[in-house]
Design a protein around this motif. Structure first.
Motif, PDB file in Angstrom:
ATOM      1  N   HIS A  92       3.761 -37.947   8.815  1.00 43.67           N
ATOM      2  CA  HIS A  92       4.310 -36.833   8.055  1.00 43.67           C
ATOM      3  C   HIS A  92       5.784 -36.614   8.393  1.00 43.67           C
ATOM      4  N   GLY A  93       6.504 -36.010   7.450  1.00 37.82           N
ATOM      5  CA  GLY A  93       7.910 -35.704   7.684  1.00 37.82           C
ATOM      6  C   GLY A  93       8.418 -34.717   6.654  1.00 37.82           C
ATOM      7  N   THR A  94       9.723 -34.526   6.645  1.00 35.93           N
ATOM      8  CA  THR A  94      10.334 -33.540   5.749  1.00 35.93           C
ATOM      9  C   THR A  94      11.305 -34.229   4.794  1.00 35.93           C
ATOM     10  N   ILE A  95      11.691 -33.505   3.759  1.00 31.58           N
ATOM     11  CA  ILE A  95      12.536 -34.103   2.729  1.00 31.58           C
ATOM     12  C   ILE A  95      13.375 -33.040   2.040  1.00 31.58           C
ATOM     13  N   ASN A  96      14.572 -33.459   1.623  1.00 34.21           N
ATOM     14  CA  ASN A  96      15.423 -32.613   0.798  1.00 34.21           C
ATOM     15  C   ASN A  96      16.109 -33.504  -0.226  1.00 34.21           C
ATOM     16  N   VAL A  97      15.842 -33.233  -1.480  1.00 38.33           N
ATOM     17  CA  VAL A  97      16.508 -33.941  -2.577  1.00 38.33           C
ATOM     18  C   VAL A  97      17.197 -32.894  -3.437  1.00 38.33           C
ATOM     19  N   THR A  98      18.504 -32.943  -3.485  1.00 37.08           N
ATOM     20  CA  THR A  98      19.276 -31.969  -4.251  1.00 37.08           C
ATOM     21  C   THR A  98      20.199 -32.705  -5.210  1.00 37.08           C
ATOM     22  N   ILE A  99      20.054 -32.436  -6.479  1.00 36.62           N
ATOM     23  CA  ILE A  99      20.839 -33.094  -7.520  1.00 36.62           C
ATOM     24  C   ILE A  99      21.710 -32.066  -8.221  1.00 36.62           C
TER      25      ILE A  99
END
Length: 211
Positions: A92-99
């Protein structure tokens, strides 16, 4: 050049000649000519079409369908060739996708495993914690599952491609604050979802002059 021994008509090739015999002189044929015509009709098939090209066409069509199936259904995203079977990992882990200032909310139902059906990499339980259930999951594959295509210097979302080489465009593709090649980087995570912060943090950001 073939000449009909029954009516004297000439033909450029044997195929045309045998077709003529079958159509015009079926009841007059000698034993030899009858065997030639029967062999010709057998090669053409019952509907009068050459079986050779038909067989080749069927084989080609099956091959195309197989390629499409493997690409769309077996892959479930790019870079799937080296991804292991579901159940060969649990991280498991974390994510940030910002467009362009809009952050993708992976807790939304459209990104959850119940919608994507992908058991190798997904989000579940209405959270934005990523779950990896297979070995060999690259960053490219992980995001591709959710319709986001990434390379070292480009991101494609909803049919729009942002390239770092485009004027006024910045593209960031990082894991744990370091630039990576999405096609090669295999994401790593914590064994427990509650410890997701200890796993890889995926960060993809696109900024343009309009954002």
């Amino acid at each position: 050049m073939e000449e009909c021994s029954y009516c004297g008509q000439s033909f450029d090739d044997e195929e045309g000649y045998l077709a003529h015999l079958a159509d015009e002189h079926e009841r007059e044929l000698s034993a030899i000519d009858r065997r030639r015509v029967e062999g010709y009709e057998s090669d053409r098939g019952d509907d009068g079409l050459p079986t050779g090209p038909l067989v080749l066409g069927v084989v080609f069509g099956v091959a195309v369908l197989l390629v499409v199936y493997v690409t769309l259904f077996m892959g479930s995203g790019t870079g799937a060739a080296d991804v292991g079977q579901a159940g060969t990992a649990h991280e498991h882990g974390t994510i940030n996708v910002t467009i362009d200032g809009r952050t993708v909310d992976f807790s939304q139902e459209r990104y959850q495993v119940t919608q994507t059906g992908n058991s190798r990499f997904h989000f579940e339980g209405g959270t934005a914690v990523w779950h990896k259930h297979a070995t060999g999951v690259t960053l490219e594959y992980a995001l591709g599952v959710h319709g986001i295509e990434v390379s070292e210097d480009s991101v494609t979302v909803d049919g729009t491609t942002y390239r770092a080489s485009d004027p006024g465009t910045e593209v960031v593709v990082e894991v744990n604050g370091e630039p990576v090649d999405p096609s090669e980087y295999v994401i790593q995570g914590a064994s427990s979802a509650s410890a997701a912060e200890q796993g890889d943090h995926i960060r993809v950001v696109v900024r343009t002059d309009s954002s």
